[in-house]
Structures are given as structure tokens and as C-alpha cells.
Design a protein around this motif. Structure first.
Motif, short mmCIF file in Angstrom:
data_model
loop_
_atom_site.label_atom_id
_atom_site.label_comp_id
_atom_site.label_asym_id
_atom_site.label_seq_id
_atom_site.Cartn_x
_atom_site.Cartn_y
_atom_site.Cartn_z
N TRP A 163 -6.01 9.95 -8.99
CA TRP A 163 -4.81 9.72 -8.21
C TRP A 163 -5.04 10.05 -6.74
CZ3 TRP A 163 -1.60 6.69 -10.43
CH2 TRP A 163 -1.34 6.77 -11.80
N CYS A 164 -5.79 11.11 -6.48
CA CYS A 164 -6.09 11.49 -5.10
C CYS A 164 -6.96 10.43 -4.42
CB CYS A 164 -6.79 12.84 -5.05
SG CYS A 164 -5.83 14.19 -5.77
N LEU A 165 -7.90 9.86 -5.18
CA LEU A 165 -8.73 8.80 -4.63
C LEU A 165 -7.89 7.58 -4.28
CD1 LEU A 165 -11.87 8.96 -6.97
CD2 LEU A 165 -11.68 9.74 -4.60
N LEU A 166 -6.90 7.28 -5.13
CA LEU A 166 -6.01 6.15 -4.84
C LEU A 166 -5.20 6.42 -3.58
CD1 LEU A 166 -4.86 3.42 -5.61
CD2 LEU A 166 -3.24 4.58 -7.13
N ILE A 167 -4.77 7.66 -3.39
CA ILE A 167 -4.06 8.03 -2.17
C ILE A 167 -4.94 7.81 -0.95
CG2 ILE A 167 -3.31 10.04 -0.84
CD1 ILE A 167 -1.08 9.15 -2.45
N THR A 168 -6.23 8.17 -1.07
CA THR A 168 -7.16 7.97 0.04
C THR A 168 -7.27 6.49 0.40
OG1 THR A 168 -8.43 9.91 -0.66
CG2 THR A 168 -9.51 8.39 0.85
N VAL A 169 -7.34 5.65 -0.63
CA VAL A 169 -7.45 4.20 -0.40
C VAL A 169 -6.18 3.64 0.23
CG1 VAL A 169 -7.68 1.95 -1.54
CG2 VAL A 169 -9.14 3.85 -2.23
N THR A 170 -5.02 3.98 -0.32
CA THR A 170 -3.77 3.43 0.21
C THR A 170 -3.49 3.94 1.62
OG1 THR A 170 -2.47 5.20 -0.84
CG2 THR A 170 -2.76 3.15 -2.06
N SER A 219 0.84 -1.21 0.00
CA SER A 219 0.00 0.00 0.00
C SER A 219 0.86 1.25 0.00
CB SER A 219 -0.93 0.00 1.22
OG SER A 219 -1.80 -1.11 1.20
N GLY A 220 1.95 1.22 0.78
CA GLY A 220 2.82 2.38 0.86
C GLY A 220 3.52 2.68 -0.46
N VAL A 221 3.95 1.63 -1.18
CA VAL A 221 4.61 1.82 -2.47
C VAL A 221 3.62 2.41 -3.48
CG1 VAL A 221 5.61 0.61 -4.44
CG2 VAL A 221 6.40 0.10 -2.13
N LEU A 222 2.38 1.92 -3.49
CA LEU A 222 1.36 2.49 -4.37
C LEU A 222 1.12 3.96 -4.04
CD1 LEU A 222 -1.32 -0.37 -4.56
CD2 LEU A 222 0.09 0.50 -6.43
N GLY A 223 1.06 4.26 -2.73
CA GLY A 223 0.87 5.64 -2.32
C GLY A 223 2.04 6.52 -2.70
N LEU A 224 3.26 5.98 -2.58
CA LEU A 224 4.45 6.74 -2.94
C LEU A 224 4.48 7.03 -4.44
CD1 LEU A 224 7.15 7.95 -1.96
CD2 LEU A 224 8.20 5.72 -2.38
N TYR A 225 4.17 6.02 -5.24
CA TYR A 225 4.14 6.22 -6.69
C TYR A 225 3.10 7.28 -7.06
CZ TYR A 225 3.15 5.31 -11.61
OH TYR A 225 2.95 5.46 -12.95
N THR A 226 1.93 7.20 -6.44
CA THR A 226 0.88 8.17 -6.71
C THR A 226 1.31 9.57 -6.32
OG1 THR A 226 -0.77 6.44 -6.32
CG2 THR A 226 -1.55 8.72 -6.28
N SER A 227 1.98 9.69 -5.19
CA SER A 227 2.46 11.00 -4.73
C SER A 227 3.47 11.58 -5.72
CB SER A 227 3.08 10.89 -3.34
OG SER A 227 2.12 10.49 -2.38
N ASN A 244 0.38 19.29 -1.98
CA ASN A 244 0.14 18.30 -0.93
C ASN A 244 0.87 16.99 -1.21
OD1 ASN A 244 -1.61 20.13 0.30
ND2 ASN A 244 -3.40 19.31 -0.76
N ALA A 245 1.16 16.73 -2.47
CA ALA A 245 1.83 15.47 -2.83
C ALA A 245 3.18 15.35 -2.15
CB ALA A 245 1.99 15.38 -4.34
N PHE A 246 3.84 16.48 -1.86
CA PHE A 246 5.13 16.42 -1.17
C PHE A 246 4.98 15.82 0.23
CE2 PHE A 246 6.81 20.31 -3.73
CZ PHE A 246 6.82 19.52 -4.87
N LEU A 247 3.86 16.12 0.88
CA LEU A 247 3.58 15.52 2.19
C LEU A 247 3.37 14.02 2.04
CD1 LEU A 247 1.09 18.13 3.72
CD2 LEU A 247 3.47 17.75 4.39
N GLY A 248 2.68 13.64 0.96
CA GLY A 248 2.45 12.22 0.73
C GLY A 248 3.75 11.45 0.58
N ILE A 249 4.71 12.04 -0.12
CA ILE A 249 6.01 11.38 -0.29
C ILE A 249 6.67 11.17 1.07
CG2 ILE A 249 8.35 11.69 -1.19
CD1 ILE A 249 7.09 13.15 -3.58
N ALA A 250 6.63 12.19 1.92
CA ALA A 250 7.27 12.09 3.24
C ALA A 250 6.60 11.02 4.10
CB ALA A 250 7.21 13.45 3.94
#
Length: 241
Positions: free
Chosen positions: A171-178, A59-67, A111-117
Motif C-alpha cells: 500500500w505504501c508503494l502504491l502511495i509512492t506511485v500515485t 491518481s488522487g482517488v487511488l491515493g485516497l483509498y490507499t490512505s 502517516n496515512a492521516f497526512l495522505g488523506i489530507a
């Protein structure tokens, strides 16, 4: 006299032991993991922890890719405010509409920068756990607090897209899921290992609940409810124009 004294000492100690521990529930309250059938360092328990960590890594890798994808889109948008993206499919499904909103840069940067962190932190911890590393309670509680902030932020953004912006970013929806999946895995981990301690009988019940994997049903049901909310509001508008 000597025989009586020697006989009464063990009785006194036994009475003291009974006063200190009236039953199994007291033992569980004193040691959150003592009542479980398997030892925290046993092979089955390590395997369970490893499976949970693997789920979090995926899940984290998917979220990182999306970010990263969202970060690149933000960079393109900064260079060309009129840019269009491959996920601008309709008036409702539009990454560009969401990216141009003030909510997309709440702290003054994408906000994607926060997602990466956030994702880098959780992936690092999960990979270490797969290798057998066990972190102290204060560290795991700190990670839980950090990722709870990430979860609340993700759902705040979803709320803003759903009600105020009037457009959805795939992509934002995928971030919500992950983010939901990672938070659920981290919470399961902390409950089972006794880092998150519920009072009284709730503690043993919660540990048995996650040990049986029942919390997965709640997580899946929540995600299905989220998808249903999107479909009920937008329906055919989600399809390309």
C-alpha cells in the motif's frame, strides 16, 4: 514644419516599441503564455487542462483509498500490536513490519492521516479544474509547494523502508506511485499555464515540452526505475513464503 512634426511622432513611437521588445523571446519573458500557439482560454487548451485534471483525479482517488486502508490498519494495530494483515506476505513484503516502525508515525500519528489530507486537497482542485475553474497563480504555486512536500515525504518513507526497515508495504508503494503521478500532473499544469516560470529560453522550451506530453516518458521511466530497484534488491524474497 507641421508635416515634419506629425511624421516624426510615429517614428519615435516605433523606435520606442523596438527598444521595449527586441524580439519574440522578450515577449515570452514578459508574458509566459503569449508565445504559445493556443490561447489559455481556447477550447484545445481547456481540453488539455481537463485531461490533466482527470489524470490527477484518478491518481488522487487511488491515493485516497490507499490512505484510508492504511489508516484502518493503523487503528487495528493500535488495538492489537500483534495483529497481522492480508499484505503480510513474507519477511520482505509486510505491512505490519512497516506499520510498527517509528517512521510510520513520524509526527506522532499514522502517516496515512497526512495522505488523506493531501489527496483531498488535490482531488478538490482537480475536480474544480474539470468544471472549468482557473485558479490564481499564488494558489497554484502554494499547491505545488504543498504537494512537493508530500512527494519528498513519500520518497523519504520509501528510502526508510528500502534501506533501514528492510520491509516493503504494498500500500505504501502504491502511495509512492500515485503521489509521483499527481505531482507530475500538477507540475505539468503549472508549467503549461505559466505559473512556474523558468528564466530565459528555458520557459518557452519547458512549455513546449509539457504541451507535447514528453514529460510523460520521464515519469514512466522514473517509475520503471523505481520498480527495477525493488526487484534488484529483493528479487525472489518478494514472493510469498
Amino acid at each position: 514644419m507641421t508635416g515634419v512634426t506629425q511624421h516624426s511622432a510615429p517614428d519615435a513611437r516605433a523606435a520606442g516599441d523596438l527598444d521595449d521588445h527586441d524580439g519574440p523571446d522578450d515577449l515570452l519573458d514578459a508574458d509566459p503564455t503569449a508565445g504559445e500557439l493556443d490561447d489559455p482560454d481556447s477550447a484545445p487548451r481547456r481540453a488539455w487542462r481537463r485531461r490533466t485534471a482527470i489524470e490527477m483525479v484518478v491518481s488522487g482517488v487511488l491515493g485516497l483509498y490507499t490512505s484510508f486502508v492504511l489508516s484502518i490498519e493503523a487503528w487495528h494495530l493500535a488495538a492489537n500490536p500483534q495483529a497481522t494483515f492480508s499484505c503480510d506476505l513474507s519477511s520482505v513484503v509486510s505491512c505490519g513490519t512497516v506499520a510498527r516502525s517509528w517512521q510510520a508515525q513520524l509526527l506522532g500519528f499514522p502517516n496515512a492521516f497526512l495522505g488523506i489530507a493531501f489527496e483531498v486537497v488535490v482531488i478538490t482542485i482537480s475536480v474544480a479544474a474539470i468544471g472549468g475553474v482557473r485558479f490564481p497563480r499564488w494558489f497554484m504555486l502554494g499547491t505545488q509547494a504543498l504537494y512537493t512536500v508530500a512527494l519528498l515525504f513519500a520518497y523519504w518513507l520509501f528510502h526508510q523502508s528500502y534501506f533501514d526497515i528492510g520491509a516493503l508495504c504494498p500500500w505504501c508503494l502504491l502511495i509512492t506511485v500515485t503521489t509521483t503521478l499527481v505531482w507530475a500532473g500538477l507540475t505539468r499544469w503549472n508549467v503549461r499555464d505559466g505559473h512556474l516560470r523558468l528564466p530565459g529560453r528555458a520557459g518557452p522550451w519547458a512549455r513546449d515540452f509539457v504541451a507535447a506530453g514528453t514529460d510523460w516518458y520521464i515519469t514512466v521511466a522514473w517509475l520503471v526505475l523505481l520498480a527495477a530497484a525493488v526487484l534488484l534488491k529483493y528479487g525472489p524474497s518478494l514472493l510469498p513464503a
